[in-house]
Enzyme design. Structure first.
Site, PDB file in Angstrom:
ATOM      1  N   ARG A   1       2.579 -11.714   2.536  1.00 13.09           N
ATOM      2  CA  ARG A   1       4.014 -11.728   2.251  1.00 13.09           C
ATOM      3  C   ARG A   1       4.893 -11.689   3.506  1.00 13.09           C
ATOM      4  NH1 ARG A   1       4.895  -9.937  -3.078  1.00 13.09           N
ATOM      5  NH2 ARG A   1       7.041 -10.509  -2.704  1.00 13.09           N
TER       6      ARG A   1
ATOM      7  N   PRO B   1       0.829  -1.203   0.000  1.00 18.09           N
ATOM      8  CA  PRO B   1       0.000   0.000   0.000  1.00 18.09           C
ATOM      9  C   PRO B   1       0.865   1.256   0.000  1.00 18.09           C
ATOM     10  CG  PRO B   1      -0.494  -1.457   1.870  1.00 18.09           C
ATOM     11  CD  PRO B   1       0.801  -1.888   1.289  1.00 18.09           C
TER      12      PRO B   1
ATOM     13  N   LYS C   1       4.610   5.963   4.055  1.00 20.04           N
ATOM     14  CA  LYS C   1       3.723   4.799   4.038  1.00 20.04           C
ATOM     15  C   LYS C   1       3.555   4.195   5.439  1.00 20.04           C
ATOM     16  CE  LYS C   1       5.726   3.490  -0.410  1.00 20.04           C
ATOM     17  NZ  LYS C   1       6.433   2.402  -1.102  1.00 20.04           N
TER      18      LYS C   1
ATOM     19  N   ARG D   1      20.592  12.447  -9.659  1.00 15.89           N
ATOM     20  CA  ARG D   1      20.436  11.007  -9.888  1.00 15.89           C
ATOM     21  C   ARG D   1      20.403  10.687 -11.376  1.00 15.89           C
ATOM     22  NH1 ARG D   1      18.237  12.211  -5.030  1.00 15.89           N
ATOM     23  NH2 ARG D   1      18.282  10.626  -3.417  1.00 15.89           N
TER      24      ARG D   1
ATOM     25  N   HIS E   1      -3.454  -3.468   1.729  1.00 16.52           N
ATOM     26  CA  HIS E   1      -3.429  -4.311   0.524  1.00 16.52           C
ATOM     27  C   HIS E   1      -4.744  -5.094   0.390  1.00 16.52           C
ATOM     28  CE1 HIS E   1      -1.313  -6.313  -2.693  1.00 16.52           C
ATOM     29  NE2 HIS E   1      -1.641  -7.490  -2.208  1.00 16.52           N
TER      30      HIS E   1
END
Ligand SMILES: [Zn+2]
Length: 291
Positions: free
Chosen positions: A127, A2, A58, A170, A95
């Protein structure tokens, strides 16, 4: 998954149903999911009230009474479902596998929170990457700092200028760069694909190769995509495939389907180890043309 919108939705959905409730007990079936700061154990959560839930990147922070906090990171596949004593679902987030409404506990329900009204919160993770960290509230700031979560993309601190500085340093693929949590907090695979599709940029472009105009476009796209997902409800992409009768996400999970903008077939390739969806016509990888 998520990502920021899903975690934000989880905080919004669970806050009315669990804040104010007292944790009676917590059971952890997979020990590796739970960590506690020195001197603390799982039992230290028993009898504490859940006072507030908030999000950073998150991660969610669950403030408990008397100075403890539980930081939960759902990682790739964690979900939380809150069921009333009669089994009715009160709230859910994270999820979408197992599907919402599936019988609980699931074989992957690794953590159970029993609350004082007889309701139960299930943390399920197929998971087993989700992590819970119990710590004194005073240590949350330092803990989050160590996670190196970049600026929150939906706040004023996420400016195009600061974003440009991060990209210029980057030379790795753009997709990998915007998924780096220290560049933008909360973007994962779905919203990286969506933002790049919206900004019409190829996921393999070296981040440092973007022009100022392209950076501005991407900055706007990230905000628009996340803002939309938070307002309208997070993306629903079970098993990595978008649902055909839903418009959103527009590109992610839609390999083999026409691009909603130009009707070219969306392709899927691997970029930085992640399944990446893009439109080969809208998102061209420009190569230098020799005169
Ligand atoms: Zn297209």
């Amino acid at each position: 998954m998520p990502e920021l919108p899903e975690v934000e939705a989880l905080v919004r959905d669970l806050t009315p149903t669990v804040v104010g409730r007292t944790i009676q007990s917590v059971t952890v079936y997979k020990e590796k999911l739970f960590n506690a700061a020195p001197g603390l154990t799982l039992e230290d959560m028993f009898g504490r009230r859940i006072e507030r839930i908030w999000r950073r990147g998150k991660l969610t922070v669950w403030e408990l009474s008397d100075g403890l906090s539980l930081v939960i990171h759902l990682k790739l596949a964690g979900q939380i479902v809150h069921l009333a004593p009669d089994g009715t679902e009160l709230a859910h987030g994270g999820h979408p596998v197992p599907m919402w409404g599936s019988p609980l506990p699931h074989k992957s329900s690794h953590v159970l929170f029993c609350l004082d009204d007889g309701s139960i919160m299930y943390l399920t993770d197929i998971r087993q990457f989700a992590r819970l960290h119990l710590m004194p509230h005073s240590e949350v700031g330092t803990f989050l700092k160590h996670q190196k979560i970049g600026v929150e993309p939906l706040t004023r601190r996420f400016t195009a200028a600061a974003f440009r500085d991060k990209l210029r340093r980057r030379s790795i693929p753009l997709k990998t760069t915007i998924m780096d949590q220290s560049v933008v907090g909360g973007i994962g695979n779905i919203y990286a694909d969506e933002s790049l599709w919206r900004a019409k940029l190829h996921p393999r472009r070296p981040a440092s190769s973007l022009t100022d105009a392209e950076i501005t476009r991407l900055h706007r796209a990230i905000r628009a995509v996340l803002d939309y997902a938070v307002r309208e409800g997070a993306a629903f992409v079970p098993h990595g495939k978008a649902i055909s009768d839903r418009d959103f996400p527009y590109c992610h999970g839609r390999a083999g389907s026409p691009c909603p903008r130009c009707k070219t077939i969306i392709v899927k390739e691997w970029v930085g180890g992640r399944g990446t969806h893009y439109c080969p016509k809208c998102q061209k990888l420009l190569v230098p043309v020799l005169a």
